[in-house]
Design a protein around this motif. Structure first.
Motif, short mmCIF file in Angstrom:
data_model
loop_
_atom_site.label_atom_id
_atom_site.label_comp_id
_atom_site.label_asym_id
_atom_site.label_seq_id
_atom_site.Cartn_x
_atom_site.Cartn_y
_atom_site.Cartn_z
N GLU A 100 0.83 -1.21 0.00
CA GLU A 100 0.00 0.00 0.00
C GLU A 100 0.85 1.26 0.00
OE1 GLU A 100 -3.51 2.11 -0.19
OE2 GLU A 100 -3.18 -0.05 -0.35
N SER A 101 1.98 1.22 0.73
CA SER A 101 2.84 2.40 0.83
C SER A 101 3.40 2.81 -0.52
CB SER A 101 3.97 2.14 1.82
OG SER A 101 4.78 1.07 1.37
N LYS A 102 3.48 1.84 -1.48
CA LYS A 102 4.02 2.16 -2.79
C LYS A 102 3.03 2.99 -3.61
CE LYS A 102 6.73 -2.12 -2.91
NZ LYS A 102 6.99 -3.39 -3.64
N ARG A 103 1.76 2.94 -3.25
CA ARG A 103 0.75 3.63 -4.03
C ARG A 103 0.42 5.02 -3.49
NH1 ARG A 103 -1.59 -1.70 -4.07
NH2 ARG A 103 -3.10 -1.12 -2.46
N THR A 104 0.84 5.32 -2.27
CA THR A 104 0.53 6.64 -1.72
C THR A 104 1.40 7.70 -2.40
OG1 THR A 104 0.52 8.02 0.26
CG2 THR A 104 2.17 6.29 0.17
N PRO A 105 0.84 8.86 -2.71
CA PRO A 105 1.63 9.92 -3.34
C PRO A 105 2.56 10.63 -2.37
CG PRO A 105 -0.59 10.69 -2.93
CD PRO A 105 -0.58 9.23 -2.56
N LEU A 106 2.39 10.39 -1.08
CA LEU A 106 3.16 11.10 -0.08
C LEU A 106 4.45 10.35 0.27
CD1 LEU A 106 0.24 12.11 2.30
CD2 LEU A 106 1.32 13.52 0.54
N LYS A 107 5.49 11.13 0.51
CA LYS A 107 6.77 10.57 0.94
C LYS A 107 7.25 11.31 2.18
CE LYS A 107 8.44 9.09 -3.63
NZ LYS A 107 9.55 9.20 -4.60
N ILE A 108 7.95 10.60 3.06
CA ILE A 108 8.46 11.21 4.29
C ILE A 108 9.76 10.54 4.69
CG2 ILE A 108 7.18 9.66 5.82
CD1 ILE A 108 6.81 12.02 7.74
N ASN A 109 10.67 11.31 5.23
CA ASN A 109 11.85 10.76 5.87
C ASN A 109 12.17 11.61 7.09
OD1 ASN A 109 14.23 12.75 5.18
ND2 ASN A 109 13.11 12.45 3.25
N SER A 110 12.67 10.97 8.13
CA SER A 110 12.89 11.65 9.40
C SER A 110 14.18 11.15 10.04
CB SER A 110 11.69 11.41 10.33
OG SER A 110 11.71 12.31 11.41
N THR A 111 15.02 12.06 10.48
CA THR A 111 16.31 11.70 11.07
C THR A 111 16.61 12.59 12.27
OG1 THR A 111 17.46 13.21 9.57
CG2 THR A 111 17.29 10.91 8.88
N LEU A 112 17.47 12.07 13.14
CA LEU A 112 17.98 12.86 14.25
C LEU A 112 19.18 13.65 13.77
CD1 LEU A 112 17.89 10.37 17.27
CD2 LEU A 112 16.69 12.54 17.13
N THR A 113 19.09 14.98 13.81
CA THR A 113 20.22 15.80 13.40
C THR A 113 21.09 16.20 14.59
OG1 THR A 113 18.87 17.81 13.56
CG2 THR A 113 18.97 16.70 11.42
N GLU A 114 20.49 16.22 15.79
CA GLU A 114 21.23 16.50 17.02
C GLU A 114 20.73 15.57 18.11
OE1 GLU A 114 21.35 20.59 18.23
OE2 GLU A 114 21.46 21.32 16.17
N GLU A 115 21.65 15.05 18.91
CA GLU A 115 21.26 14.15 19.99
C GLU A 115 22.27 14.27 21.12
OE1 GLU A 115 19.84 9.50 20.57
OE2 GLU A 115 21.15 10.03 18.89
N SER A 116 21.80 14.74 22.26
CA SER A 116 22.65 14.84 23.45
C SER A 116 21.88 14.28 24.64
CB SER A 116 23.05 16.30 23.71
OG SER A 116 21.92 17.06 24.12
N ILE A 117 22.49 14.28 25.79
CA ILE A 117 21.85 13.72 26.98
C ILE A 117 20.64 14.55 27.40
CG2 ILE A 117 23.21 14.99 28.67
CD1 ILE A 117 22.19 11.27 28.86
N ASN A 118 20.58 15.82 26.99
CA ASN A 118 19.50 16.70 27.44
C ASN A 118 18.54 17.14 26.35
OD1 ASN A 118 20.35 16.84 30.19
ND2 ASN A 118 21.98 18.25 29.58
#
Length: 219
Positions: free
Chosen positions: A78-96
């Motif tokens: 089903e995901s192949k037929r949806t026109p929407l695309k998304i990607n998500s990543t952590l650009t910063e990650e610290s203890i706080n």
């Protein structure tokens, strides 16, 4: 566009006296909403946990509201037929603190109103002021509203097009949570929520950390 026009018309027609209380019972779990003039055009949603045989809906008060119940199935193709695309990543990650960069677009061209949801990891919060400021920073991306709802940062776009739009959401740690589970980012059409796609966000720094490693005084 037709549903948007009807919602706008209903909000104007009943603006002075709109006051509704909606209760949804799914199995043994209950959820309630109050709908007034202030939130008449805000999408209120609830992801029902698990599979329930029936869903009971009760509304009292004065006004007009549109409710939709949708069932989603795990069909990989089903995901192949949806026109929407998304990607998500952590650009910063610290203890706080962490910063999550989420990008989305529609390969078929402009959509209607679209929502982007970024789940908030356990132990973190999003500053409402920061979230509100995103509408000013990214106004050129047609981002017109943000809010925190059901432990998610929700961003409302007037439309998504072929050009990818990216937003940075900053979160601060308020509790020590070990072995953090991954969270998800979603994008979907406001008027057709079944047209959605998701991306997983892996917590690299915290997923294998024990509580003792994160909080020496706790052990």
């Amino acid at each position: 566009m037709a549903l948007q026009a009807l919602a706008e018309f209903a909000s104007r027609l009943f603006s002075d006296g709109m006051d509704m209380h909606v209760t949804v019972m799914a199995g043994s779990i209950q959820r309630e909403w109050n709908i007034t003039r202030r939130n008449a055009l805000v999408l209120q949603s609830w992801e029902i946990p698990g599979l329930v045989p029936t869903v009971h809906i009760n509304a009292t008060g004065h006004g007009l509201a549109l409710m939709q119940v949708a069932t989603f199935y795990n069909v990989p193709s089903e995901s192949k037929r949806t026109p929407l695309k998304i990607n998500s990543t952590l650009t910063e990650e610290s203890i706080n603190a962490i910063t999550i960069r989420t990008c989305a677009n529609s390969h078929r061209g402009n959509t209607g109103m679209a929502l982007m949801e970024v789940e908030i990891p356990s132990g973190f919060v999003v500053d409402p002021v920061h979230l509100k400021d995103l509408t000013k920073i990214h106004s050129h991306l047609h981002l017109h509203r943000t809010e925190v709802m059901d432990n998610k940062a929700v961003l409302y776009f007037d439309k998504l097009g072929k050009q990818e739009v990216c937003v940075l959401v900053k979160m601060e740690r308020v509790q020590q949570v070990a072995k953090a589970a991954p969270v998800f980012a979603h994008v979907f059409d406001y008027y057709a929520p079944e047209t959605r796609t998701s991306a997983v966000i892996q917590m690299n720094l915290f997923r294998n950390q024990s509580i003792c490693a994160m909080c020496i005084d706790c052990c």
